[in-house]
Write a protein that holds these residues in place. Structure first.
Motif, mmCIF file in Angstrom:
data_model
loop_
_atom_site.group_PDB
_atom_site.id
_atom_site.type_symbol
_atom_site.label_atom_id
_atom_site.label_comp_id
_atom_site.label_asym_id
_atom_site.label_seq_id
_atom_site.Cartn_x
_atom_site.Cartn_y
_atom_site.Cartn_z
ATOM 1 N N CYS A 48 37.497 57.382 117.326
ATOM 2 C CA CYS A 48 36.896 58.574 117.928
ATOM 3 C C CYS A 48 35.383 58.451 117.863
ATOM 4 C CB CYS A 48 37.359 59.839 117.198
ATOM 5 S SG CYS A 48 36.850 59.891 115.470
ATOM 6 N N ASN A 49 34.707 59.144 118.759
ATOM 7 C CA ASN A 49 33.262 59.278 118.678
ATOM 8 C C ASN A 49 32.862 60.618 119.266
ATOM 9 O OD1 ASN A 49 33.050 58.782 121.510
ATOM 10 N ND2 ASN A 49 32.886 56.592 121.151
ATOM 11 N N VAL A 50 31.597 60.985 119.039
ATOM 12 C CA VAL A 50 31.159 62.307 119.472
ATOM 13 C C VAL A 50 29.750 62.260 120.049
ATOM 14 C CG1 VAL A 50 30.486 62.915 117.113
ATOM 15 C CG2 VAL A 50 30.834 64.722 118.766
ATOM 16 N N ASP A 82 42.078 58.595 110.990
ATOM 17 C CA ASP A 82 42.888 58.278 109.812
ATOM 18 C C ASP A 82 44.253 58.952 109.894
ATOM 19 O OD1 ASP A 82 40.879 56.755 108.590
ATOM 20 O OD2 ASP A 82 40.008 58.514 107.598
ATOM 21 N N PRO A 83 45.261 58.386 109.220
ATOM 22 C CA PRO A 83 46.593 58.993 109.240
ATOM 23 C C PRO A 83 46.601 60.449 108.754
ATOM 24 C CG PRO A 83 46.703 56.804 108.284
ATOM 25 C CD PRO A 83 45.243 57.118 108.482
ATOM 26 N N GLU A 84 45.695 60.800 107.828
ATOM 27 C CA GLU A 84 45.674 62.178 107.328
ATOM 28 C C GLU A 84 44.937 63.144 108.249
ATOM 29 O OE1 GLU A 84 42.527 59.745 105.204
ATOM 30 O OE2 GLU A 84 44.655 59.510 105.491
ATOM 31 N N ASP A 85 44.272 62.644 109.305
ATOM 32 C CA ASP A 85 43.612 63.531 110.262
ATOM 33 C C ASP A 85 44.670 64.247 111.098
ATOM 34 O OD1 ASP A 85 40.866 62.996 109.670
ATOM 35 O OD2 ASP A 85 41.034 61.088 110.757
ATOM 36 N N ALA A 86 44.485 65.543 111.273
ATOM 37 C CA ALA A 86 45.444 66.340 112.049
ATOM 38 C C ALA A 86 45.430 65.962 113.528
ATOM 39 C CB ALA A 86 45.144 67.829 111.880
ATOM 40 N N ARG A 94 35.163 65.304 111.346
ATOM 41 C CA ARG A 94 34.983 64.727 110.004
ATOM 42 C C ARG A 94 33.934 63.620 110.036
ATOM 43 N NH1 ARG A 94 36.803 60.251 108.536
ATOM 44 N NH2 ARG A 94 38.527 60.171 110.007
ATOM 45 N N GLU A 95 34.020 62.722 111.018
ATOM 46 C CA GLU A 95 33.071 61.611 111.110
ATOM 47 C C GLU A 95 31.643 62.104 111.349
ATOM 48 O OE1 GLU A 95 33.279 58.432 110.466
ATOM 49 O OE2 GLU A 95 35.443 58.235 110.236
ATOM 50 N N LEU A 96 31.465 63.087 112.225
ATOM 51 C CA LEU A 96 30.124 63.610 112.470
ATOM 52 C C LEU A 96 29.538 64.169 111.181
ATOM 53 C CD1 LEU A 96 27.832 64.323 114.481
ATOM 54 C CD2 LEU A 96 28.953 66.552 114.751
ATOM 55 N N LEU A 97 30.305 64.933 110.447
ATOM 56 C CA LEU A 97 29.825 65.521 109.200
ATOM 57 C C LEU A 97 29.545 64.443 108.153
ATOM 58 C CD1 LEU A 97 29.151 68.111 107.667
ATOM 59 C CD2 LEU A 97 31.550 68.204 106.965
ATOM 60 N N GLU A 98 30.470 63.499 107.987
ATOM 61 C CA GLU A 98 30.289 62.445 106.984
ATOM 62 C C GLU A 98 29.071 61.575 107.273
ATOM 63 O OE1 GLU A 98 34.994 61.752 105.767
ATOM 64 O OE2 GLU A 98 33.920 60.175 106.831
ATOM 65 N N GLU A 99 28.906 61.180 108.535
ATOM 66 C CA GLU A 99 27.843 60.233 108.879
ATOM 67 C C GLU A 99 26.476 60.881 109.039
ATOM 68 O OE1 GLU A 99 29.042 57.895 112.260
ATOM 69 O OE2 GLU A 99 30.499 56.761 111.075
ATOM 70 N N VAL A 128 32.588 66.029 123.130
ATOM 71 C CA VAL A 128 31.236 66.569 123.231
ATOM 72 C C VAL A 128 31.180 67.791 122.327
ATOM 73 C CG1 VAL A 128 29.570 67.727 124.736
ATOM 74 C CG2 VAL A 128 30.800 65.714 125.564
ATOM 75 N N ALA A 129 30.165 67.832 121.471
ATOM 76 C CA ALA A 129 29.924 68.972 120.585
ATOM 77 C C ALA A 129 28.544 69.521 120.894
ATOM 78 C CB ALA A 129 30.018 68.540 119.127
ATOM 79 N N VAL A 130 28.478 70.768 121.277
ATOM 80 C CA VAL A 130 27.218 71.401 121.655
ATOM 81 C C VAL A 130 26.894 72.476 120.625
ATOM 82 C CG1 VAL A 130 26.034 72.728 123.449
ATOM 83 C CG2 VAL A 130 27.672 70.946 124.090
ATOM 84 N N GLY A 131 25.625 72.510 120.213
ATOM 85 C CA GLY A 131 25.185 73.530 119.269
ATOM 86 C C GLY A 131 25.467 73.190 117.820
ATOM 87 N N VAL A 132 25.530 71.880 117.517
ATOM 88 C CA VAL A 132 25.765 71.487 116.126
ATOM 89 C C VAL A 132 24.488 71.711 115.316
ATOM 90 C CG1 VAL A 132 27.536 69.813 116.770
ATOM 91 C CG2 VAL A 132 25.177 69.036 116.449
ATOM 92 N N GLU A 133 24.664 71.893 113.997
ATOM 93 C CA GLU A 133 23.551 72.098 113.086
ATOM 94 C C GLU A 133 23.785 71.287 111.824
ATOM 95 O OE1 GLU A 133 21.948 76.387 113.154
ATOM 96 O OE2 GLU A 133 24.123 76.609 113.400
ATOM 97 N N ARG A 134 22.675 70.969 111.146
ATOM 98 C CA ARG A 134 22.818 70.279 109.860
ATOM 99 C C ARG A 134 23.383 71.285 108.868
ATOM 100 N NH1 ARG A 134 21.011 65.576 108.091
ATOM 101 N NH2 ARG A 134 19.375 65.427 109.655
ATOM 102 N N ILE A 135 24.541 70.963 108.288
ATOM 103 C CA ILE A 135 25.178 71.862 107.336
ATOM 104 C C ILE A 135 25.393 71.212 105.971
ATOM 105 C CG2 ILE A 135 26.269 73.300 109.097
ATOM 106 C CD1 ILE A 135 28.870 71.799 108.636
ATOM 107 N N ASP A 136 25.115 69.931 105.885
ATOM 108 C CA ASP A 136 25.313 69.207 104.628
ATOM 109 C C ASP A 136 24.529 67.897 104.711
ATOM 110 O OD1 ASP A 136 26.307 68.582 102.112
ATOM 111 O OD2 ASP A 136 28.411 68.513 102.730
ATOM 112 N N ALA A 137 24.477 67.205 103.599
ATOM 113 C CA ALA A 137 23.922 65.859 103.597
ATOM 114 C C ALA A 137 25.013 64.893 104.058
ATOM 115 C CB ALA A 137 23.460 65.482 102.190
ATOM 116 N N PRO A 138 24.657 63.759 104.641
ATOM 117 C CA PRO A 138 25.678 62.763 104.980
ATOM 118 C C PRO A 138 26.406 62.295 103.717
ATOM 119 C CG PRO A 138 23.603 62.252 106.076
ATOM 120 C CD PRO A 138 23.321 63.355 105.092
ATOM 121 N N HIS A 139 27.661 61.950 103.884
ATOM 122 C CA HIS A 139 28.486 61.416 102.793
ATOM 123 C C HIS A 139 29.007 60.058 103.237
ATOM 124 C CE1 HIS A 139 28.389 65.158 100.529
ATOM 125 N NE2 HIS A 139 28.543 65.777 101.677
ATOM 126 N N LEU A 140 28.190 59.035 103.005
ATOM 127 C CA LEU A 140 28.503 57.695 103.502
ATOM 128 C C LEU A 140 29.412 56.941 102.551
ATOM 129 C CD1 LEU A 140 24.955 56.673 104.775
ATOM 130 C CD2 LEU A 140 26.824 57.729 106.066
#
Length: 183
Positions: A48-50, A82-86, A94-99, A128-140
């Motif tokens: 996936c990508n965003v 991932d298999p655990e992704d719904a 998840r990837e956008l938030l983590e990265e 496509v995600a519109v109106g995203v905001e920084r809500i956390d630090a990346p978790h690499l």
């Protein structure tokens, strides 16, 4: 409905099975009767990508080293479903938030592509995600070394025009995006 062009698998054997590379050899019969006893398939999980745009309209891009090409590349935030992704959507969120540490916004499916439908089993889902905001630090992950880049639309468009985005499953959806949303 049956596909009259579909090949018949007469035999299949796994040659290699690792978490990031699974290869098999199929012996197939084509509808015209011709047989190919060495058709190789690479099995991968879906990806996936965003295409993420901030509240201010900036694109959330990343830069990271890609060992296959030996280059540091501009990319969309992306990863494996991932298999655990719904769902692929959940994986992209998840990837956008983590990265990048960005999240929220309004999400919609945008493109479903294959890197190589001839020899690879997976699909890539772009959102496509519109109106995203920084809500956390990346978790690499320990294997990730990613720089987050907030870019103006004309900067991303110029990266595409200059062939600076090397990942085809990212370049194609971005070109589509700019086709539908001209500068």
């Amino acid at each position: 409905m049956d596909d009259p062009k579909k090949w018949t698998v007469l035999k299949s054997e796994y040659l290699f099975r690792r978490p990031w590379l699974t290869a098999r050899r199929d012996h197939v019969r084509l509808p015209n009767g011709h047989e190919n006893d060495e058709f190789y398939i690479l099995e991968y999980p879906n990806w996936c990508n965003v295409i993420a745009r901030t509240v201010q309209g900036e694109f959330v891009m990343i830069r990271q080293y890609r060992h296959g090409l030996g280059l540091t590349c501009y990319e969309l935030p992306a990863g494996v479903v991932d298999p655990e992704d719904a769902s692929p959507l959940h994986a992209a969120q998840r990837e956008l938030l983590e990265e990048t540490g960005f999240g929220g916004g309004t999400w919609q499916p945008f493109a479903t592509l294959s890197a190589n439908p001839s020899a690879m089993t997976n699909l890539n889902f772009t959102f496509v995600a519109v109106g995203v905001e920084r809500i956390d630090a990346p978790h690499l992950e320990p294997t990730e070394d990613i720089d987050v880049c907030l870019m103006q639309p004309d900067e991303v468009r110029q990266l595409l025009a200059d062939d600076a985005i090397k990942q085809s499953l990212m370049a194609a959806p971005l070109w589509k995006y700019f086709c539908l949303h001209p500068l």
